[in-house]
Design an enzyme around this catalytic site. Structure first.
Site, mmCIF file in Angstrom:
data_model
loop_
_atom_site.group_PDB
_atom_site.id
_atom_site.type_symbol
_atom_site.label_atom_id
_atom_site.label_comp_id
_atom_site.label_asym_id
_atom_site.label_seq_id
_atom_site.Cartn_x
_atom_site.Cartn_y
_atom_site.Cartn_z
ATOM 1 C CE LYS A 106 -4.373 -1.733 1.692
ATOM 2 N NZ LYS A 106 -4.091 -3.139 2.048
HETATM 3 C C1 LIG Z 1 -4.631 -4.275 1.350
HETATM 4 C C2 LIG Z 1 -3.903 -5.555 1.388
HETATM 5 C C3 LIG Z 1 -4.238 -6.655 0.544
HETATM 6 C C4 LIG Z 1 -5.430 -6.620 -0.372
HETATM 7 O O1 LIG Z 1 -5.219 -5.810 -1.497
HETATM 8 P P1 LIG Z 1 -6.465 -5.324 -2.375
HETATM 9 O O2 LIG Z 1 -5.885 -4.396 -3.365
HETATM 10 O O3 LIG Z 1 -7.414 -4.647 -1.414
HETATM 11 O O4 LIG Z 1 -7.073 -6.535 -2.988
HETATM 12 C C5 LIG Z 1 -3.447 -7.793 0.600
HETATM 13 N N1 LIG Z 1 -2.396 -7.892 1.441
HETATM 14 C C6 LIG Z 1 -2.045 -6.871 2.252
HETATM 15 C C7 LIG Z 1 -0.889 -7.058 3.161
HETATM 16 C C8 LIG Z 1 -2.777 -5.667 2.266
HETATM 17 O O5 LIG Z 1 -2.419 -4.672 3.096
#
Ligand SMILES: *Cc1c(COP(=O)(O)O)cnc(C)c1O
Length: 434
Positions: A106
């Site tokens: 993220k």
């Molecule tokens: C947010 C997140 C996901 C999921 O990603 P999306 O784009 O919402 O499908 C998977 N793994 C981690 C560690 C995350 O923080």
């Protein structure tokens, strides 16, 4: 280049407007009106490309209104950490997108969004307040990405005592333009307060306000860069191509970005979206029926999503055709038990410690072994989930130095009750002007 709404009932807008508003006025999500193919020469010589060239070319096609040198600077700032492709087993590779400041993928979207917002705000000499409600990971990525960004104040609302100490310290120890509000309530209360603030006319009279949730197109587009960088490293270091991309999924943002990377020309065989027990998307893929439900708690909690927000984007890409979608996208749900077993198996056979989200992808990938190389997006650093690692492997995982340091910094947060008046007073007292 315009961005259109998935509801097709709002006017097409340029990137700046999609960035500033997040959601289209008709309630839909913004999607690119077209997918400009990537430079032919770059594709032919993929093994020689750097991640920054990929970034410049990909993002330049979608955001031609930003001058190349400014965009290049944003991309350099966004991707200031390595994103290596780790060979794990025969023909199985992990794309480690977790070496950023808050140790999850993220960081990439959050950092690009902060760059893009401050680029436009500086031009207009405007100030902006960003509100985020968080149950943990998003808040820390946003707080870090916007720390010390000129013209922007961030208010992070998190539920008191319902997040881990590490998550709390990551958001509350930054200071300056990052304001952490510890809400005496639940995550839902935090979300409700953010919505109320965004709609309140007294606050709006004093401040420009927006939110930085994951539906913002500015967080999605840069995620194409690392998916293509994985393919690039696969060719350069292993002479392999045309991989299956396995994507641990919750809101399906990461999957959408992978689909977009293929749309602009990167060679990808197909996609496998791996979810935990929250299996709304795999059920859709396997039955054609989309039935959102309340989220269930799991060990891979950043994927505990019962109504994936980017589903509309995935469906729109395949022209609402279940048949077209399932030709390219497979999906499978993995239980907590399978996740723990997979963390153990991988550690016993390779010595690699995998976080629970990546382990969901790894467990699902057994269904994709049909001769093509496999790239699994490794979405978080295992040290973010010490309790799960202890449960799976029986020992404490060592914290990276950066994280350990945050644990000892003083917590700077303001406790507020879960009612709107307290929040309103704080926002009205903030000395930010138009
Ligand atoms: C947010 C997140 C996901 C999921 O990603 P999306 O784009 O919402 O499908 C998977 N793994 C981690 C560690 C995350 O923080």
């Amino acid at each position: 280049m315009k961005f259109i709404s998935t509801h097709h009932d709002a006017k097409p807008v340029d990137f700046k407007e999609a960035l500033m508003h997040g959601l289209a006025p008709d309630g839909g999500l913004y999607i690119p009106e077209k997918f400009p193919p990537i430079d032919h020469h770059l594709l032919k010589n993929l093994a020689e490309a750097s991640i920054f060239e990929l970034g410049d070319k990909i993002m330049g096609n979608f955001l031609p209104e930003i001058p190349a040198h400014s965009l290049n600077a944003m991309i350099h700032h966004t991707l200031s950490f390595p994103i290596p492709l780790h060979p794990l087993e025969k023909d199985v590779f992990l794309l480690e997108v977790f070496h950023g400041p808050t140790l999850s993928f993220k960081d990439v979207g959050a950092r690009f969004m902060s760059q893009a917002l401050s680029y436009y705000l500086q031009q207009q000499n405007k100030q902006l307040i960003i509100m985020v409600a968080t149950s943990g990971d998003t808040g820390s990525a946003i707080a870090n990405a916007f720390h010390n960004t000129p013209n922007i104040h961030v208010y992070v609302l998190y539920p008191s005592k319902k997040i881990t100490l590490l998550q709390e310290q990551q958001m509350t120890t930054l200071g300056n333009n990052i304001h952490a509000l510890e809400v005496e309530g639940t995550f839902d209360d935090c979300q409700k307060l953010v919505k109320q603030a965004l709609l309140d006319k007294d606050i709006r009279a004093h401040h420009d306000l927006t939110t930085a949730n994951s539906i913002n197109i500015a967080r999605l587009l840069p995620q194409m860069i690392y998916h293509s960088w994985g393919i690039c490293q696969l060719q350069r270091n292993h002479s392999l191509s045309d991989p299956v991309l396995v994507v641990p999924s919750g809101n399906l943002g990461n999957l959408t970005a992978a689909i977009y990377a293929k749309a602009i020309g990167f060679p990808i065989h197909h996609f496998l979206a791996a979810t935990n027990v929250n299996s709304v998307f795999p059920r859709y893929v396997n039955s054609g029926k989309f039935t959102p439900e309340p989220s269930k708690q799991s060990l891979s909690n950043a994927m505990d999503v019962g109504n994936p927000s980017n589903f509309a984007r995935v469906l729109a890409f395949y022209h609402n055709s279940h048949q077209k979608l399932t030709q390219a996208v497979k999906s499978i749900s993995i239980s907590d038990d399978e996740t723990l077993t997979e963390i153990r198996r991988v550690y016993d056979t390779t010595g690699y410690i995998m976080d629970p989200h990546t382990a969901v992808g790894m467990a699902a990938s057994k269904n994709a072994r049909d001769g093509n190389p496999i790239i699994i997006t490794a979405t978080a650093h295992p040290a973010k989930f010490p309790e799960v690692i202890k449960k799976a492997l029986g020992f404490d995982i060592e914290l990276p130095e950066r994280l350990a340091a945050t644990l000892h910094k003083p917590k700077l947060s303001t406790k507020i009750p879960a009612d709107f008046e307290g929040l309103k007073n704080i926002l009205l007292r903030t000395a930010v002007s138009h």
